[in-house]
Scaffold this active site. Structure first.
Site, PDB file in Angstrom:
ATOM      1  N   LYS A 136      -0.640  -0.654   7.185  1.00 20.62           N
ATOM      2  CA  LYS A 136      -1.613  -1.407   6.619  1.00 20.62           C
ATOM      3  C   LYS A 136      -2.573  -2.079   7.476  1.00 20.62           C
ATOM      4  O   LYS A 136      -3.867  -2.350   7.264  1.00 20.62           O
ATOM      5  CB  LYS A 136      -0.989  -2.535   5.658  1.00 20.62           C
ATOM      6  CG  LYS A 136      -0.143  -1.735   4.343  1.00 20.62           C
ATOM      7  CD  LYS A 136      -1.140  -0.620   3.614  1.00 20.62           C
ATOM      8  CE  LYS A 136      -0.351  -0.347   2.292  1.00 20.62           C
ATOM      9  NZ  LYS A 136      -1.077   0.326   1.351  1.00 20.62           N
ATOM     10  N   ARG A 140       0.062   5.060 -11.931  1.00 20.06           N
ATOM     11  CA  ARG A 140       0.903   3.771 -12.235  1.00 20.06           C
ATOM     12  C   ARG A 140       0.317   2.536 -11.493  1.00 20.06           C
ATOM     13  O   ARG A 140      -0.367   2.807 -10.677  1.00 20.06           O
ATOM     14  CB  ARG A 140       2.142   4.102 -12.267  1.00 20.06           C
ATOM     15  CG  ARG A 140       2.903   4.247 -10.921  1.00 20.06           C
ATOM     16  CD  ARG A 140       4.258   4.139 -11.010  1.00 20.06           C
ATOM     17  NE  ARG A 140       4.762   3.910  -9.845  1.00 20.06           N
ATOM     18  CZ  ARG A 140       5.847   4.599  -9.265  1.00 20.06           C
ATOM     19  NH1 ARG A 140       6.518   5.285  -9.703  1.00 20.06           N
ATOM     20  NH2 ARG A 140       6.196   4.110  -7.906  1.00 20.06           N
ATOM     21  N   VAL A 200      -1.994  12.785  -0.946  1.00 17.79           N
ATOM     22  CA  VAL A 200      -2.964  12.285   0.286  1.00 17.79           C
ATOM     23  C   VAL A 200      -2.715  12.541   1.689  1.00 17.79           C
ATOM     24  O   VAL A 200      -3.642  12.755   2.303  1.00 17.79           O
ATOM     25  CB  VAL A 200      -3.256  10.974  -0.197  1.00 17.79           C
ATOM     26  CG1 VAL A 200      -3.833  10.653  -1.600  1.00 17.79           C
ATOM     27  CG2 VAL A 200      -2.197   9.779   0.087  1.00 17.79           C
ATOM     28  N   TYR A 248       5.398  -0.077   7.449  1.00 21.90           N
ATOM     29  CA  TYR A 248       4.619  -0.477   6.317  1.00 21.90           C
ATOM     30  C   TYR A 248       3.499  -1.287   6.677  1.00 21.90           C
ATOM     31  O   TYR A 248       2.341  -1.079   6.626  1.00 21.90           O
ATOM     32  CB  TYR A 248       5.329  -1.089   5.018  1.00 21.90           C
ATOM     33  CG  TYR A 248       4.579  -1.223   3.919  1.00 21.90           C
ATOM     34  CD1 TYR A 248       3.971  -0.507   2.893  1.00 21.90           C
ATOM     35  CD2 TYR A 248       4.093  -2.828   3.545  1.00 21.90           C
ATOM     36  CE1 TYR A 248       3.343  -0.728   1.764  1.00 21.90           C
ATOM     37  CE2 TYR A 248       3.312  -3.043   2.397  1.00 21.90           C
ATOM     38  CZ  TYR A 248       2.795  -1.982   1.403  1.00 21.90           C
ATOM     39  OH  TYR A 248       2.058  -2.317   0.498  1.00 21.90           O
TER      40      TYR A 248
HETATM   41  P1  NAP Z   1       3.337   2.282  -7.242  1.00 19.03           P
HETATM   42  O1  NAP Z   1       3.613   1.424  -8.470  1.00 19.03           O
HETATM   43  O2  NAP Z   1       4.371   2.743  -6.275  1.00 19.03           O
HETATM   44  O3  NAP Z   1       2.524   3.546  -7.450  1.00 19.03           O
HETATM   45  C1  NAP Z   1       1.755   4.224  -6.363  1.00 19.03           C
HETATM   46  C2  NAP Z   1       1.288   5.493  -6.844  1.00 19.03           C
HETATM   47  O4  NAP Z   1       0.863   6.166  -5.570  1.00 19.03           O
HETATM   48  C3  NAP Z   1       2.337   6.182  -7.653  1.00 19.03           C
HETATM   49  O5  NAP Z   1       1.940   6.933  -8.751  1.00 19.03           O
HETATM   50  C4  NAP Z   1       2.953   7.156  -6.624  1.00 19.03           C
HETATM   51  O6  NAP Z   1       3.546   8.684  -7.166  1.00 19.03           O
HETATM   52  C5  NAP Z   1       1.650   7.647  -5.915  1.00 19.03           C
HETATM   53  N1  NAP Z   1       1.514   8.109  -4.822  1.00 19.03           N
HETATM   54  C6  NAP Z   1       2.907   7.919  -3.784  1.00 19.03           C
HETATM   55  N2  NAP Z   1       2.390   8.949  -2.785  1.00 19.03           N
HETATM   56  C7  NAP Z   1       1.525   9.694  -3.092  1.00 19.03           C
HETATM   57  C8  NAP Z   1       0.753  10.524  -2.292  1.00 19.03           C
HETATM   58  N3  NAP Z   1       1.252  11.244  -1.018  1.00 19.03           N
HETATM   59  N4  NAP Z   1      -0.131  11.234  -2.654  1.00 19.03           N
HETATM   60  C9  NAP Z   1      -0.941  10.886  -4.101  1.00 19.03           C
HETATM   61  N5  NAP Z   1      -0.275   9.749  -4.706  1.00 19.03           N
HETATM   62  C10 NAP Z   1       0.916   9.145  -4.220  1.00 19.03           C
HETATM   63  O7  NAP Z   1       2.619   1.350  -6.195  1.00 19.03           O
HETATM   64  P2  NAP Z   1       1.517   0.054  -6.430  1.00 19.03           P
HETATM   65  O8  NAP Z   1       2.482  -1.151  -6.380  1.00 19.03           O
HETATM   66  O9  NAP Z   1       0.538   0.217  -7.311  1.00 19.03           O
HETATM   67  O10 NAP Z   1       0.917   0.033  -5.001  1.00 19.03           O
HETATM   68  C11 NAP Z   1      -0.372   0.580  -5.091  1.00 19.03           C
HETATM   69  C12 NAP Z   1      -1.169   0.206  -3.572  1.00 19.03           C
HETATM   70  O11 NAP Z   1      -1.098  -1.239  -3.297  1.00 19.03           O
HETATM   71  C13 NAP Z   1      -0.065   0.626  -2.644  1.00 19.03           C
HETATM   72  O12 NAP Z   1      -1.196   1.061  -1.198  1.00 19.03           O
HETATM   73  C14 NAP Z   1       0.459  -0.390  -1.908  1.00 19.03           C
HETATM   74  O13 NAP Z   1       0.887  -0.379  -0.682  1.00 19.03           O
HETATM   75  C15 NAP Z   1      -0.488  -1.630  -2.237  1.00 19.03           C
HETATM   76  N6  NAP Z   1       0.101  -2.974  -2.314  1.00 19.03           N
HETATM   77  C16 NAP Z   1       1.027  -3.157  -3.240  1.00 19.03           C
HETATM   78  C17 NAP Z   1       1.614  -4.497  -3.354  1.00 19.03           C
HETATM   79  C18 NAP Z   1       2.575  -4.732  -4.609  1.00 19.03           C
HETATM   80  O14 NAP Z   1       3.164  -6.026  -4.242  1.00 19.03           O
HETATM   81  N7  NAP Z   1       2.968  -3.950  -5.642  1.00 19.03           N
HETATM   82  C19 NAP Z   1       1.203  -5.358  -2.419  1.00 19.03           C
HETATM   83  C20 NAP Z   1       0.284  -5.061  -1.527  1.00 19.03           C
HETATM   84  C21 NAP Z   1      -0.149  -3.965  -1.364  1.00 19.03           C
HETATM   85  P3  NAP Z   1       5.162   8.604  -7.173  1.00 19.03           P
HETATM   86  O15 NAP Z   1       5.298   7.697  -8.636  1.00 19.03           O
HETATM   87  O16 NAP Z   1       5.430   9.975  -7.600  1.00 19.03           O
HETATM   88  O17 NAP Z   1       5.842   7.927  -6.114  1.00 19.03           O
END
Ligand code: NAP
Length: 246
Positions: A158, A14, A63, A154
């Site tokens: 990062k 997702r 992971v 967090y």
């Molecule tokens: P998200 O919607 O929470 O999606 C993260 C996905 O990673 C989910 O499908 C989750 O599974 C999976 N996941 C969690 N733990 C895992 C593990 N141990 N092994 C394999 N998969 C795992 O997050 P996102 O917003 O798309 O973020 C993606 C990346 O961008 C992350 O590294 C986040 O820190 C970074 N980021 C996001 C933002 C933001 O504003 N959204 C900003 C800066 C950086 P579950 O559904 O089961 O949890």
């Protein structure tokens, strides 16, 4: 841009990871999607395969667990042949003010975000060294540079990804491998949907472009860094934040 390349993308079920999978597949890559949530991931990979015509496999792996990552890498190489592009995207938050943050909240975020990046990179880079080619793209965050109250765990994870990326970039530059990080600002996903209306409004007030980013805003930069157009870029942090941090 990425015809017949093979990409291993963590957290592809997702959010940003899903957008990265669709964007790279639309550019011609076959995809190994990895996630802890296998049901959601399978649906995404099936839809991706149907809409782009590329091969897409769904692999359950945590992971944060090296054995689980090694098995996922073996399965990818067996099914798709090799790995050209690694996208370290899986990440979690467990926010709390430092005085209230318990060891579990600290350890879990470091284990999945930072150790997860180490695990996937270590398991995949040997094959890239053999092929004398590879792209490693890790998703960091704006808070690695700015800090954020309530996110010491967090932000540390990062910032660790950025230091890790620069070290790997230096170690493997002469083997045809590039390593770069992307630092997104605030992006519309489940992670940010949890923010209250007031926090959200305060955030938008700090963004010169007056909006949160989309997952595609990040995915397009991943596509560029994975392409031949970015072959002389390594050890960099690309900021994708609507001007929030300059
Ligand atoms: P998200 O919607 O929470 O999606 C993260 C996905 O990673 C989910 O499908 C989750 O599974 C999976 N996941 C969690 N733990 C895992 C593990 N141990 N092994 C394999 N998969 C795992 O997050 P996102 O917003 O798309 O973020 C993606 C990346 O961008 C992350 O590294 C986040 O820190 C970074 N980021 C996001 C933002 C933001 O504003 N959204 C900003 C800066 C950086 P579950 O559904 O089961 O949890």
């Amino acid at each position: 841009m990425l015809k017949n390349k093979i990409a291993f993308i963590t957290g592809a079920g997702r959010g940003i990871g899903k957008a990265i999978a669709f964007t790279l597949a639309s550019a011609g890559a076959d995809i190994a999607g990895v996630d802890v949530n296998l049901e959601e991931l399978k649906t995404v990979m099936e839809e991706l395969s149907k809409t782009t015509g590329r091969k897409a496999i769904a692999i359950h792996a945590d992971v944060g667990d090296y054995g689980s990552v090694e098995t996922a890498v073996e399965e990818t190489v067996k099914t798709l042949g090799r790995i050209d592009i690694l996208v370290n995207n899986a990440g979690i938050t467990r926010d709390n003010l430092l005085l209230r943050m318990n060891n579990e909240e600290w350890d879990k975020v470091i284990r999945i975000n930072l150790t997860g990046t180490f695990n996937c990179t270590k398991a995949i880079i040997r094959g890239m060294v053999k092929n004398r080619s590879g792209r490693i793209i890790s998703i960091a965050s704006i808070v690695a540079e700015m800090g954020n109250a309530g996110q010491a765990n967090y932000a540390a994870s990062k910032a660790g990804i950025i230091g890790f990326t620069k070290s790997i970039a230096r170690e493997y530059a002469n083997r045809g491998i590039t390593a770069n990080a992307i630092a997104p600002g605030f992006i519309e996903t489940e992670m940010t949907r949890a923010l209250s209306g007031e926090v959200r409004k305060n955030l938008i007030d700090q963004i010169p472009m007056s909006r949160l980013g989309t997952p595609e805003d990040v995915a397009n930069v991943v596509k560029f860094l994975a392409s031949d157009d970015a072959s002389y870029i390594t050890g960099q942090v690309m900021h994708v934040n609507g001007g929030m941090y300059m």
